[in-house]
Scaffold this motif. Structure first.
Motif, short mmCIF file in Angstrom:
data_model
loop_
_atom_site.label_atom_id
_atom_site.label_comp_id
_atom_site.label_asym_id
_atom_site.label_seq_id
_atom_site.Cartn_x
_atom_site.Cartn_y
_atom_site.Cartn_z
N HIS A 105 31.05 36.96 42.03
CA HIS A 105 31.49 38.14 41.29
C HIS A 105 32.97 38.41 41.53
CE1 HIS A 105 27.30 40.06 40.51
NE2 HIS A 105 27.27 38.75 40.41
N SER A 106 33.48 39.28 40.70
CA SER A 106 34.90 39.62 40.73
C SER A 106 35.33 40.10 42.11
CB SER A 106 35.18 40.73 39.72
OG SER A 106 36.52 41.18 39.85
N ARG A 107 36.54 39.76 42.46
CA ARG A 107 37.10 40.21 43.74
C ARG A 107 37.99 41.43 43.57
NH1 ARG A 107 34.19 37.76 47.85
NH2 ARG A 107 33.29 35.92 46.87
N CYS A 108 37.89 42.08 42.45
CA CYS A 108 38.69 43.28 42.20
C CYS A 108 38.35 44.36 43.22
CB CYS A 108 38.40 43.80 40.80
SG CYS A 108 39.24 45.36 40.45
N TRP A 109 39.38 45.01 43.74
CA TRP A 109 39.14 46.04 44.77
C TRP A 109 38.46 47.28 44.20
CZ3 TRP A 109 44.91 46.33 46.71
CH2 TRP A 109 45.76 46.66 45.65
N TYR A 110 38.49 47.47 42.93
CA TYR A 110 37.69 48.54 42.33
C TYR A 110 36.23 48.12 42.23
CZ TYR A 110 41.95 51.05 40.92
OH TYR A 110 43.13 51.73 40.92
N TYR A 111 36.00 46.91 41.72
CA TYR A 111 34.62 46.44 41.58
C TYR A 111 33.91 46.42 42.93
CZ TYR A 111 30.66 43.34 40.96
OH TYR A 111 29.40 42.80 40.97
N GLU A 221 43.71 33.39 51.49
CA GLU A 221 44.07 34.60 50.77
C GLU A 221 43.82 34.31 49.29
OE1 GLU A 221 47.77 36.58 52.04
OE2 GLU A 221 48.40 36.49 49.94
N TRP A 222 43.30 35.28 48.57
CA TRP A 222 43.06 35.07 47.15
C TRP A 222 44.39 34.78 46.46
CZ3 TRP A 222 38.33 34.17 45.58
CH2 TRP A 222 37.28 34.59 46.42
N PRO A 223 44.39 33.81 45.55
CA PRO A 223 45.68 33.40 44.97
C PRO A 223 46.29 34.48 44.10
CG PRO A 223 43.84 32.31 43.87
CD PRO A 223 43.26 33.03 45.05
N ASN B 783 39.19 46.58 52.90
CA ASN B 783 38.51 45.41 53.43
C ASN B 783 39.61 44.46 53.90
OD1 ASN B 783 39.17 43.30 51.28
ND2 ASN B 783 38.42 45.04 50.07
N LEU B 784 39.24 43.48 54.72
CA LEU B 784 40.30 42.63 55.31
C LEU B 784 40.77 41.51 54.38
CD1 LEU B 784 39.66 42.32 59.15
CD2 LEU B 784 41.37 43.66 57.95
N GLU B 785 40.25 41.50 53.14
CA GLU B 785 40.88 40.62 52.16
C GLU B 785 42.05 41.33 51.49
OE1 GLU B 785 37.64 37.35 50.94
OE2 GLU B 785 37.49 39.24 49.86
N ASP B 786 41.85 42.59 51.18
CA ASP B 786 42.90 43.34 50.49
C ASP B 786 43.84 44.03 51.47
OD1 ASP B 786 42.17 42.70 47.83
OD2 ASP B 786 40.45 44.02 48.03
N TYR B 787 43.42 44.25 52.70
CA TYR B 787 44.35 44.68 53.73
C TYR B 787 44.69 43.45 54.55
CZ TYR B 787 47.04 47.25 56.99
OH TYR B 787 48.12 47.68 57.72
N ARG B 788 45.91 42.99 54.43
CA ARG B 788 46.25 41.64 54.86
C ARG B 788 46.98 41.65 56.20
NH1 ARG B 788 47.67 39.32 48.85
NH2 ARG B 788 45.54 39.62 48.15
N ILE B 789 46.30 41.18 57.23
CA ILE B 789 46.95 41.13 58.54
C ILE B 789 47.37 39.69 58.82
CG2 ILE B 789 45.63 43.12 59.35
CD1 ILE B 789 43.99 41.23 61.10
N PRO B 790 48.35 39.50 59.69
CA PRO B 790 48.86 38.15 59.94
C PRO B 790 47.78 37.20 60.46
CG PRO B 790 50.36 39.79 60.84
CD PRO B 790 49.12 40.53 60.43
N GLN B 791 47.93 35.96 60.06
CA GLN B 791 47.01 34.90 60.48
C GLN B 791 47.69 34.04 61.54
OE1 GLN B 791 46.47 32.76 56.82
NE2 GLN B 791 45.28 34.39 55.84
N LEU B 792 46.89 33.19 62.16
CA LEU B 792 47.42 32.23 63.14
C LEU B 792 48.58 31.44 62.54
CD1 LEU B 792 47.07 30.92 65.93
CD2 LEU B 792 45.31 29.45 64.95
N GLY B 793 48.42 31.00 61.29
CA GLY B 793 49.45 30.18 60.66
C GLY B 793 50.72 30.93 60.32
N ASP B 794 50.71 32.25 60.44
CA ASP B 794 51.92 33.04 60.17
C ASP B 794 52.73 33.26 61.45
OD1 ASP B 794 51.18 33.44 57.45
OD2 ASP B 794 49.74 34.94 58.12
N THR B 795 52.25 32.68 62.54
CA THR B 795 52.89 32.92 63.84
C THR B 795 54.17 32.11 63.98
OG1 THR B 795 50.70 33.21 64.78
CG2 THR B 795 52.50 32.83 66.33
#
Lengths: 310, 856
Positions: A105-111, A221-223, B783-795
């Motif tokens: 499903h969509s990864r939209c932060w609203y959805y 990270e989502w592209p 959520n931790l996909e949309d709130y983006r914290i540094p990763q190991l590879g960003d070190t």
């Protein structure tokens, strides 16, 4: 309740039930919505996982993990394999499956927000369109403005593909993804239609592939924009080429004009630039996604330079 | 329910699971294997990593039924009996951890990688890129990535196949999953509580229906209005978490929406809805900072200004004149920062047990067991010995876990009503919405330097965007930096209907530095001066001046070219920024050192949230008795009215409070022992109180027993970045961190904390931002996909340099570093981007879209 059908013939999906393969999308949604529907778990079906190769086609069982696809198709289908090996995280690739990736499903932060309704969750609007859509589409062809999440769907755009359902019938990739105008759904399969396998045409002899995703961090990270290309060379000359982009439209887009721009000549800087520019034709960005037009050009260019550099 | 046979850590078991359940929950709750942690619940952070038939998988996204007929290995099963896995030993030896909450997932994933690598590659060392690629599914919020790299590389080289040293005293508990955090406490007969939160950004709320669930407590009080989406209204408890969540979703409470405003610009308009629209509401507005709010006027949603003046009229006059003369020494910038979230990997959580009316026992994830103990005892009218606070292990705090939080009260009151233990653990969405933030900001800064590089004047007008919270001021911190000169700072809070701020490492510091240090860099550029040489003339802090001299001598600095000298696609640049911080201590700190069963035991009612305080205590005792730190038993994390008063872990006050005090106690105990074997001295104990400094600081003690001592600590960060001008991506390649806090008592843990500060600074600079929906006020980046914290590879490659002079007036000769180390990394990254491209970033985070826009 949970059902473990042991064969495709015995799959029954009661009303309200959900079908599960690896679960890497579904489990997050169940938890955040505190939902416990009946689950039809496909992992016990004989032959659901695994790849069969013959001269005509490669048959990838719907339950084949992404790690397996990335590993086993590296030689014959490098574009698909590299793209698959670059998505998500090692943990997700180890259990997430190719059928699940196509139908996620969509990864939209609203959805994904349990307190918000939108077209895809039964509502009658797209709050992202008038709200925050920094990660939204740059090709605005649907009432929903979030891009399709599947990297594998994008990669499959570059192949001749047949989607085999559990009942033995087949669909095209276009049938499954739709044309990008339906804001209410992530794919066009009915709730009881199950992907048994994905059949992909054979690779070209000497085929090469490349993939690149533009993101802010290292990986996982989502592209913002992603691009995949497969090509065959006659000396330096591109003899066949297919290219697709993702992260920018309600469905992944095959860029036929860009590919034909490349075909019949060497991968010079100039031709790469032309193909990259051609990939933005028809773009219609939103207020917050104007940057994606430049980023499409950048991403296609980087992908093609990776292709050139082998 | 379905029965599934499986094999967990070598033992065959049959589990009964529901189809929808995830592996992590069954492992933690049914099997009691709480080493495996649940953090993001979205497959991003990897804290729940388990091994399934030898592969690392995310326990939160793996259905429990996938364990059917599988070999499952959790962190508890990585060791072969007492023989730890090489990766576990490597993480201990190289200090690849701080709070330890991500550690079980990291070692579980790393073990798969290391075993596979060694089977294929022998004892060859993988590159950092290969390690980052293999561990891209694991995140560490403390930022212990440098130690993780070293640990994984060393394990691959085969260096940890035998028992070895541990850098911190509690590391073994963390790498084996034995460490019990509050979130790991599942009391018998316990209830599960959840919070009913407002989905509306502003509303009048009806009375809480006390029959809406078996056990209900109101959390709103008398005002009956909410002012941000996600604000707690009530809490309820039920026998299962699913049932509690179901009841909360349908909780029959009347919410009447009101107009609201979510963005600061709109909030300033005359006709904007007012966030706190009565005297009572303004009085109850959440305080973003620790301590007392400076009084200020309110005008609609604007509170302030709160001003700092040192010859303020001169400052304005000089800057006006320089502006009209187009003086190149005048740098003027308008800059902004986003809201940064703490997102400690252990969420805010409390397990309260008041089933015995005579005794309240509270486990809670806190930075302040002693302070919490005092506050709760007073609030509930309890004798000090009738209440116990436990925080044996704390999975990160970063400032957001200092105060008594509403969820603590909720759990306690529910337990009081039900007379059963109550467990209340926030989920990641709650944690990323409503547990505080580093406020966003918008700042106009004018800095004037003279022809000789002297400090002529500075005016800073700052807006703090602390949501519905007040007291986000940061101008004072800018005014305290560098020499005396005409300075004027004016701070305003711009109130919105969004979640309120909270203290976050070096509160206000990175925000002030982003404005001031960008301006210093800009002034250096305009006057064609070396930015370090300019700071030498602006500054009079001798400790920081020593750091400038250290930095001037670095090859990275000497090889630096002019701004925008690079013209290719990838452009490299080097930037610096400096930091200033106050020296804090807790003068009431007491430490007890005792001998029990022949062993040295050190006790204080403080806690270790990953900073290494347990190790500091053990090292101090070990130094006096000439034993190994591992030989010392450390008792921290319990406040029960008996244990000695320990400091809050916040404001960089802990180490300067506990180190010398422990030395004092240990030395006195040693005198009492008088050379006898410890086994003959059971029961001997000594309690010492923090000795006074030789020079007095501010003669005032704040509510959490905080006192400001004499002198300022300093830091300097130098960052090298690479900007991809095509894709807008910025990579930080190298960071030098110079830290002037005097003597370093525990070098390994101190270094780790300084490295983590850089990682969090990179997050602030490049990735992290709380995003709010303008239509609802709901937090989208929850959520931790949309709130983006540094990763190991960003070190980046990190080099930490300690300047250890200048604190002789402090017992032990050193002060804390948690704050000062965190202030300047982000500004140094911004200045490096300017050096690389000639474009000065003004707004954080410097996302790819902003870079592309800036370079267009």
């Amino acid at each position: 309740m949970i059902h473990f059908p042991e064969s495709y013939e015995t799959i029954e999906v009661p009303a309200g039930a959900v079908v599960r393969s690896g679960g890497t999308d579904l489990q997050e949604r169940l938890r955040s919505h505190n939902a416990a529907p009946t689950i039809v778990d496909l992992t016990g079906i004989a032959g659901f996982a695994g790849i069969d190769v013959n001269d005509e086609r490669v048959r990838i069982g719907g339950g084949t993990t992404m790690a397996t696809v990335a590993r086993e198709l590296r030689a014959t289908h490098p574009a698909l394999a590299i793209a698959t090996g670059s998505l998500a995280t090692p943990q997700v690739r180890a259990t997430g499956t190719i059928a699940g990736n196509l139908t996620q499903h969509s990864r939209c932060w609203y959805y994904r927000h349990p307190d918000i309704d939108c077209f895809k969750s039964g509502g009658d609007s797209c709050p992202a369109r008038t709200g925050r859509h920094l990660y939204g589409v740059a090709f605005d062809t649907s009432d929903c403005v979030h891009p399709h999440p599947s990297t594998i769907a994008m990669a499959l755009r570059c192949y001749d593909v047949a989607i085999v359902l559990a009942d033995g019938t087949t669909r095209t990739l276009g049938d499954v993804l739709g044309d990008g105008s339906d804001a209410t759904r992530d794919h066009q399969l009915a709730a009881d239609e199950v992907i048994a396998a994905i059949e992909v045409g054979p690779g070209w002899t000497g085929e090469r592939g490349a993939y690149f995703r533009s993101i802010s961090r290292f990986e996982a990270e989502w592209p913002l924009v992603e691009c995949v290309v497969r090509a065959r060379f006659d000396g330096d000359v591109v003899s066949d080429c297919r290219l697709a982009i993702g992260g920018v439209a309600p469905v992944p887009l095959e860029m036929e004009v860009a590919a034909s721009t490349l075909t019949g000549g060497a991968l010079t800087d100039e031709r790469i630039a032309d193909a990259a520019a051609a990939s933005t034709e028809g773009a219609s960005p939103l207020p917050e996604t104007g940057y994606k037009v430049a980023l499409i050009e950048a991403t296609v260019r980087e992908t093609l330079e990776r292709l050139r550099n082998g | 329910m379905v029965a599934i046979p499986t094999n967990v850590n070598g033992t065959a078991v049959e589990l009964n699971v529901d189809g929808h359940e995830a592996a992590v929950d069954v492992i933690r709750e049914q099997l009691g294997l709480t080493g495996t942690k649940l953090v993001c619940a979205g497959g991003v952070c990897g804290a729940c990593t388990i091994q399934l038939d030898g592969e690392a998988v995310a326990g939160c996204l793996t259905p429990a039924t996938a364990m059917r007929n599988a070999e499952v290995t959790t962190v508890e099963g990585l060791a072969d009996g007492d023989d730890l896995h090489a990766v576990q030993r490597a993480f201990m030896a190289h200090d690849g951890l701080q709070c330890g909450y991500c550690t079980p997932g990291f070692v579980s994933a790393a073990a798969v990688f290391v075993d596979g690598w060694r089977a294929q590659q022998g004892d060859a060392e993988p590159t950092r890129h290969e390690i980052a690629d293999a561990l891209a599914g694991n995140l560490c919020r403390c930022g212990a990535y440098e130690g993780i790299y070293r640990a994984v590389a060393a394990a691959c080289r085969g260096e940890h196949d035998d028992v070895g040293p541990s850098a911190r005293v509690d590391a073994e508990d963390k790498v084996t999953g034995a460490a019990m955090y509050t979130a790991d406490v599942f009391p018998e007969n316990g209830l599960h509580a959840v919070i009913v939160r407002s989905p509306i950004a502003a509303a009048d709320v009806g009375a809480t229906p006390m029959d809406g669930a078996p056990w209900v407590v109101d959390m709103l009080g008398e005002l009956r209005s909410v002012f941000y989406a996600g604000q707690p209204i009530a809490a309820l408890a039920a026998d299962s978490l699913a049932e509690a969540r179901r009841l909360a979703a349908g909780f029959p409470i009347k919410i009447t929406p009101k107009p609201f405003v979510t963005d600061p610009e709109s909030a300033k308009a005359d006709n904007a809805p007012v966030v706190h629209d009565s005297k009572e509401a303004r009085k109850a507005a959440p305080n973003t900072a620790e301590g007392v709010a400076f009084p200020a006027r309110w005008n609609g949603n604007v509170r302030g200004p709160v001003s700092t003046r040192f010859r303020g009229i001169s400052a304005n006059r000089r800057i006006d004149r320089a502006r009209s003369n187009s003086d190149p020494g005048l740098a003027e910038l308008t800059v902004g920062t986003g809201m940064q979230l703490h997102t400690s990997f252990e969420p805010h959580c409390t397990v309260a047990d008041w089933s015995d009316p005579q005794k309240l026992v509270v486990w809670t994830s806190t930075q302040a067991v002693n302070h919490i103990h005092e506050e709760l005892a007073e609030h509930y009218g309890l004798d000090a010995t009738a209440i116990e606070i436990h925080a044996d292990f704390v999975g990160g705090g970063f400032g957001a876990k200092i105060a008594v939080s509403p969820d603590m009260h909720a759990a306690i009151q529910l337990s009081k009503t039900a007379r059963r233990p109550v467990r209340l653990v926030l989920d990641r969405r709650e944690e990323l919405t409503a547990t505080g933030n580093r406020p966003g900001s918008s700042t106009e800064v004018s800095l004037l330097v003279g022809d000789d590089g002297g400090y002529e004047a500075m005016v800073m007008k700052g807006e703090a965007h602390a949501g519905a919270g007040i007291n986000g001021a940061f101008g004072l911190l800018a005014a305290l930096t560098y020499r005396r000169a005409p300075k004027l700072t004016q701070d305003r809070d711009i109130l919105t209907n969004t979640p309120p701020g909270a203290p976050f490492r070096g509160p206000g510091g990175p925000t002030a530095a982003w404005a001031l240090e960008s301006a210093v860099d800009q002034a250096a550029h305009q006057t064609d001066r070396d930015p370090l040489e300019l700071r030498k003339t602006l500054d009079r802090n001798q400790k920081r001046i020593a750091l400038y001299d250290w930095a001037l001598d670095l090859d990275l600095w000497k090889s630096r070219t002019g701004p925008g000298a690079d013209h290719g696609r990838f452009r490299r640049g080097v930037g610096v920024a400096a930091a200033n911080w106050i020296y804090n201590l807790d003068p009431s700190t007491e430490i007890e050192v005792a001998i029990e069963s022949g062993r040295l035991v050190v006790t204080t009612a403080s806690q270790d949230m990953g900073t290494g305080s347990k190790t500091v205590l053990a090292k101090a005792v070990a130094e006096v008795f000439e034993v190994e730190p591992a030989d010392v038993v450390v008792r921290m994390g319990v406040a029960d009215g008996v244990n000695p008063h320990g400091p809050v872990s916040g404001g960089s006050r802990t180490t300067p409070s506990i180190w010398s005090t422990t030395l004092d106690a240990a030395e006195r105990l040693k005198q009492e022992v008088g050379g006898r074997p410890l086994t003959e001295c059971d029961g001997t104990h000594v309690r010492a109180k923090r000795a006074k400094d030789d020079r007095r600081g501010v003669p005032m003690t704040l509510p959490t027993s905080l006192q400001v001592g004499r002198g300022f600590s300093g830091a300097l960060h130098m960052s090298e970045v690479e900007v991809d001008t095509l894709t807008g991506k910025v990579r930080v390649l190298t960071v030098y961190g110079g830290i002037a806090v005097g003597r370093i008592h525990s070098p390994v843990t101190a270094r780790n904390q300084c490295e983590g500060s850089i990682i969090q600074g990179i997050g602030l600079a490049l990735y992290e931002q709380q995003v709010i929906d303008p239509h609802t006020g709901l937090t989208l980046s929850s959520n931790l996909e949309d709130y983006r914290i540094p990763q190991l590879g960003d070190t980046p490659e990190m080099h930490i340099h300690f300047h250890e002079e200048g604190w002789d007036h402090v017992p032990g000769g050193g002060v804390g570093l948690g704050e000062v180390a965190t202030i300047s990394p982000a500004a140094s990254v911004g200045n490096a981007i300017f050096n690389a491209t000639g474009w000065r970033p003004t707004h954080l985070p410097i996302r790819p879209d902003r870079v592309l826009e800036g370079l267009r």
